[in-house]
Design an enzyme around this catalytic site. Sequence first.
Site, short mmCIF file in Angstrom:
data_model
loop_
_atom_site.label_atom_id
_atom_site.label_comp_id
_atom_site.label_asym_id
_atom_site.label_seq_id
_atom_site.Cartn_x
_atom_site.Cartn_y
_atom_site.Cartn_z
N ASP A 60 47.15 -56.05 -41.33
CA ASP A 60 45.99 -55.15 -41.34
C ASP A 60 44.72 -55.89 -40.88
O ASP A 60 43.70 -55.26 -40.61
CB ASP A 60 45.76 -54.59 -42.75
N GLN B 62 48.46 -50.67 -49.14
CA GLN B 62 47.85 -49.37 -48.81
C GLN B 62 46.59 -49.15 -49.67
O GLN B 62 46.64 -49.24 -50.89
CB GLN B 62 48.88 -48.24 -49.05
N LYS C 48 53.97 -44.45 -41.48
CA LYS C 48 54.18 -45.85 -41.08
C LYS C 48 55.67 -46.21 -41.14
O LYS C 48 56.19 -46.87 -40.24
CB LYS C 48 53.35 -46.78 -41.99
#
Length: 283
Positions: free
Chosen positions: A120, A97, A53
């Site tokens: 997200d 994460q 990422k």
Amino acid sequence: MVQIISGKEIGEEIRKDLTLEVESFKKETGITPGLAVVLVGENPASLVYVGQKEKACEQVGIISRKYALPENASQDEVLNLVDQLNNDSEIHGILVQLPLPVHLNESEILNRVSPQKDVDGFHPVNVGKLLLGEETFVPCTPQGIIELLERTGVEIKGKEAVVVGRSNIVGKPVAILLLQRHATVTICHTRTRDLAFHTKRAEILVVAAGKPHLIKGDMIKEGVVVIDVGVNRVNGKLVGDVDFESAKEVASAITPVPGGVGPMTVTMLLKNTLRAAKSLAQT
Ligand code: NAD
């Protein structure tokens, strides 16, 4: 001849466009989009994903900042960090994460992320908006799957779509997105009585079960488009949830693992971060 749907190539094309878009946004506003990645502990797969990422952000001109907390970080420490990032004007997207260490309350942490920075798409407000069909941050993997289908020219409307897996991050949201595009959607899961009965009916099959080679060529219909989301490590090699060798003899198109859905997930994160920066710039 089966078509191999390359998420790597399609993702690259989108990243080229995003690079230009980021550049012109910077010129217009003087703002550089910023993504904060919160990593707790040292899960090896998470370290790899976070690295990918960061690299992808750099590629398109987005600033990424990694916030690494130790494995034994307390709930309050993580929540305080999220609060700080919510208030940081240089950060437009926040990604926590997953998985988090088991002693942490994952939903409390995800719910703390400002819905405006929730790149997200995991915050309940954004999940609710997705269900209602309102503009929102769409979770990256499901969004990437739809992009793969659309950019490959697969018509979704009216199709029999079968999704294997009902997780909050892949199965459920991708089923909603397919439904919004007028597919007739079936969701299969561990309690489904006869999995093959359903998968054999699919014209579009999305498999997100986390079970290596769960779907074999004899479980699918001639001409189906197969999207294999699974990432499983078997004998040191990455394999999907679909047995690629047997499925490619039957399918009209199929995604490989690796190089299919994975690169699209990261690309959609970049897209969501730019979108967050644009919408925060207007407030
Ligand atoms: P999960 O474990 O949260 O959910 C798996 C789902 O599959 C569950 O709903 C379960 O009911 C269903 N399932 C499991 N075994 C089944 C079986 N035998 N028959 C029918 N249904 C079954 O997993 P997840 O987070 O949704 O991820 C699924 C897979 O996709 C994993 O391999 C994960 O690593 C991968 N993944 C890949 C990406 C990517 O970007 N490529 C992103 C997210 C997840």
